[in-house]
Design an enzyme around this catalytic site. Sequence first.
Site, PDB file in Angstrom:
ATOM      1  N   HIS A 218      41.174  32.872  54.381  1.00 34.59           N
ATOM      2  CA  HIS A 218      42.611  32.973  54.674  1.00 34.59           C
ATOM      3  C   HIS A 218      43.082  31.953  55.691  1.00 34.59           C
ATOM      4  O   HIS A 218      44.249  31.578  55.703  1.00 34.59           O
ATOM      5  CB  HIS A 218      42.964  34.393  55.087  1.00 34.59           C
ATOM      6  CG  HIS A 218      42.873  35.309  53.920  1.00 34.59           C
ATOM      7  ND1 HIS A 218      41.729  35.985  53.610  1.00 34.59           N
ATOM      8  CD2 HIS A 218      43.750  35.552  52.923  1.00 34.59           C
ATOM      9  CE1 HIS A 218      41.922  36.645  52.491  1.00 34.59           C
ATOM     10  NE2 HIS A 218      43.130  36.408  52.046  1.00 34.59           N
ATOM     11  N   GLU A 469      41.063  41.129  41.246  1.00 36.57           N
ATOM     12  CA  GLU A 469      40.332  40.267  42.170  1.00 36.57           C
ATOM     13  C   GLU A 469      38.922  40.760  42.456  1.00 36.57           C
ATOM     14  O   GLU A 469      38.260  40.269  43.352  1.00 36.57           O
ATOM     15  CB  GLU A 469      41.123  40.061  43.464  1.00 36.57           C
ATOM     16  CG  GLU A 469      41.569  41.337  44.139  1.00 36.57           C
ATOM     17  CD  GLU A 469      42.414  41.077  45.392  1.00 36.57           C
ATOM     18  OE1 GLU A 469      42.501  39.933  45.847  1.00 36.57           O
ATOM     19  OE2 GLU A 469      42.976  42.052  45.913  1.00 36.57           O
ATOM     20  N   ASP A 493      39.238  36.112  45.735  1.00 38.27           N
ATOM     21  CA  ASP A 493      38.301  37.218  45.893  1.00 38.27           C
ATOM     22  C   ASP A 493      37.454  37.396  44.643  1.00 38.27           C
ATOM     23  O   ASP A 493      36.289  37.784  44.732  1.00 38.27           O
ATOM     24  CB  ASP A 493      39.058  38.511  46.215  1.00 38.27           C
ATOM     25  CG  ASP A 493      39.442  38.564  47.679  1.00 38.27           C
ATOM     26  OD1 ASP A 493      38.601  38.201  48.516  1.00 38.27           O
ATOM     27  OD2 ASP A 493      40.580  38.937  47.993  1.00 38.27           O
ATOM     28  N   CYS A 540      47.299  33.919  41.017  1.00 34.99           N
ATOM     29  CA  CYS A 540      47.875  33.611  42.329  1.00 34.99           C
ATOM     30  C   CYS A 540      46.801  33.225  43.347  1.00 34.99           C
ATOM     31  O   CYS A 540      47.095  33.055  44.519  1.00 34.99           O
ATOM     32  CB  CYS A 540      48.712  34.771  42.845  1.00 34.99           C
ATOM     33  SG  CYS A 540      47.761  36.275  43.065  1.00 34.99           S
TER      34      CYS A 540
HETATM   35  C1  PEP Z   1      42.941  36.239  45.957  1.00 36.24           C
HETATM   36  O1  PEP Z   1      42.021  36.956  46.348  1.00 36.24           O
HETATM   37  O2  PEP Z   1      42.786  35.321  45.113  1.00 36.24           O
HETATM   38  C2  PEP Z   1      44.298  36.424  46.481  1.00 36.24           C
HETATM   39  C3  PEP Z   1      45.317  35.761  45.990  1.00 36.24           C
HETATM   40  O3  PEP Z   1      44.446  37.269  47.535  1.00 36.24           O
HETATM   41  P1  PEP Z   1      44.061  36.865  49.027  1.00 36.24           P
HETATM   42  O4  PEP Z   1      43.730  35.393  49.029  1.00 36.24           O
HETATM   43  O5  PEP Z   1      45.219  37.194  49.888  1.00 36.24           O
HETATM   44  O6  PEP Z   1      42.877  37.717  49.313  1.00 36.24           O
HETATM   45 MG    MG Z   2      42.494  38.709  47.494  1.00 36.76          MG
END
Ligand code: PEP
Ligand code: MG
Length: 614
Positions: A218, A469, A493, A540
Site C-alpha cells: 500500500h 482478491e 491481494d 482494480c
Molecule cells: C487489491 O488487493 O488488488 C486491491 C485493489 O485492494 P488493496 O490494494 O487495497 O488491498
Molecule cells: Mg486488496
Amino acid sequence: MKTEKNDRTEAPRTKSKARSSEVVVPGIAVSHGVAVGLVYDTTDPPAETPHRAIPADAVDDEKQKLAAAVAFSRKQVGKLKTRIGVLPEEAQEELEPLLDAHLMMLGNSRLIRGARKRIETELLGAETAVQEEAEEIRAVILAAKDDDKAGLARRANEVRDIARRLVRNLTATPFRSFKDLPEGCILVSEELTPADAALLDPSRVAGVATEEGGADGHTAIMLRALGIPAVLGAPGLTEAVQRGDQVVLDGTAGTVAVHPSAATLATAKEKLTAFAKERAKLSKLRRLPAETTDGEAVELQANLEIPQELPLIAQAGAMGIGLLRTEFLFMNREDLPDEEAQVEAYTQIVGAMDGLPVTIRVLDWGGEKDMEALAEGVAPGHAGSNPALGLRGLRMLLKRPELLEVQFAAVLRVAAAHSDSHVRLLLPMVTVPEEVRQAREVYERVARRLRRRGEKLPEKLPPLGVMIETPGAALAADAIALEADFFAIGTNDLAMYTLAVDRAEAEVSHLYDPLHPAVLRLVQFATEAALRLRMPVSVCGEMAGNPQLTPLLLGLGVRTFSMNASALPRVKQAVRALDIGDCARFARRVMEQSDPARIRELVAGFAEGVIERA
Ligand code: PEP
Ligand code: MG
C-alpha cells in the site's frame, strides 16, 4: 514509519567514511519518474526525548521494554546485513564492519549494561537511560588520548547511531508530521507505512526511497497515486546516504545514485525533459474516448486513496472512481470517524465526481494496513502470527458490525442526497458466500433504520459488490456471484495470497508476480463467472494500471479498469491502439503458457508491437 519525529536543526550525520564518488543503490522501481534532490533522511529520532523518570515498581517492566527494543534492533540490523550482499562491492566493504559494530553493541555491551543499570539505580525510563548512557560513553571516547581523531569520532558516532536506533524503537509512534520537509527533498528512510505516505505533500517531496517495501504494497500504491517517483526495497540505502547528500532517484529503473557523477546528472536531466514531453502528449488524450480501434468502449476509472487525489483524477479524465479505499478516514488518528465525519468525506468525493460512478469500499483493515484507532481494544492480539490471514477486511467488520453499520449508513445517506450519483458499495477480503449474505443483512437492516428515521432512500439500494482478491473467492466466484451485484478483482491481494508472497516484503519481491499463470487463471475464472451472469466486473488491482497488460485483460473479457490516476492516460493510449479480436487471440495464447517468464516475454512483445508504436 516506526520512528519519531525528526530534529531538523541537527547537523547531518557523519558516516564512517567520507565518500564523494558515485554509488548506485538498486531497489524496486515502484513509482515512475526521475528526481534529483538532496536527501532528507527520517531515520533520526528526536534529539531530545523528554527525560522520563519511573516509579520503583516499574523497573522490571522498563527493563523488559529495553530487552524487547534490543532484540528488535538486532533483528533490524541482522536483516540489513543479510541484504547488503546485493550492493556494489565498495558499498559492502564500507557497510559490513559498521553493521557488525552495531550488532556487537546490541549484545552484552557497555551501552546495554549501563542503560539497564540506570533503569535500576536511577529509576529512568528505558529511552532516557539509553540516551544518558550513550552520551557518557561518547564523551569518554572523544576525550581519549589518541591521535586517530577520525577513528574516535567514528566510534562515537557508532554509539550514537545505535542509541538512536534503540530510542526510535523504544519511542515508536505512527503519528508523524511531514509538513516541514524541505522543498524538493528526497525522503529516505528504512520504512514508510501507508499511513506515513498518506501524509506526504507531493509538491514538497521530489522522491521517496526506502529500504523496506514491495512493488504492490500500500505504500507503493500511495506513492504512485501521489505521483511521487519512488524506489522501495533498496537494501543498505540508509547507511549509504546522509542527510544533505545529492542523489538521483530513478523510479522507473529502480535506482538511487548517491553523489551522482556528471554523466548521471546529465542523463537524469534528459529523462526529466522526456517525462515532461510525454506528460504533455498524454494530457491531450484526456478528452478522447477510451475506445478500441474496432469501436469497443472501455471504462477507465480511478482508484482513490486520499481526497487530495481528486484533482489528479479529474486531470486524468477518469470516468469515475472504481475503488475508493476508505482506509484514509481511519489513519493517523486515535479515535474512529463517526457517521457525520464519514458523510462529510463521501459527500466531498461523490460531489466532486459530479454524477460519475463512485465505488466505495468499506474499511479494509488488517494485514499491513494496521491502524492505531483499531489496533487496541478491537481484537486483542489481533495481529496473530499471520496478520494477512487473520481478521482482515470484511472478517473484522462482521466481528464488529457497528463499524460496518456506520459506514453503510454514511454511504446510503450520501447516495440518497445525490440522487443523480451512481454510488456503489464494495466488500473487501471475502472468501465465502456466507460473508456476503451476512454483510447484506447488515446493509438492509441499516437501510430500514434510516428509512424509519425519515431518510429518503431509493427503492433499490446502491449495488453491493465483492472484491475478488483471495484464491478462495476467485475459485468460488460462481457461487459468490449469486450473492453479489458486481465484482472488482483485486489482483494485488490475489497475487499475494495465490503465491504466498507478501506484497509489501522486499525480501520476497522477486517472487511476487501477477503474471504467474495461477494468478491469471484465477482472474480468467472470476471474470468468466461474472460475464456468464452478465454481472459487472472490473479489475482494480495494480495490473489494471499497467498498459502492457491492457491487451491481456481486454482479451480475457475485462471492460472496466480502475487504477491510480497517473496511470490512466497510458492505459487509454493502449486501449485506443488495440483491436478486441487481436486481444482475445493474444489472451488465448498467453493462457496456454505455463511459464511466467514466457508469459512476460509474450506480454512485452505484444506491447512493443502494438501499443508502444501507437
Ligand atoms: C487489491 O488487493 O488488488 C486491491 C485493489 O485492494 P488493496 O490494494 O487495497 O488491498
Ligand atoms: Mg486488496
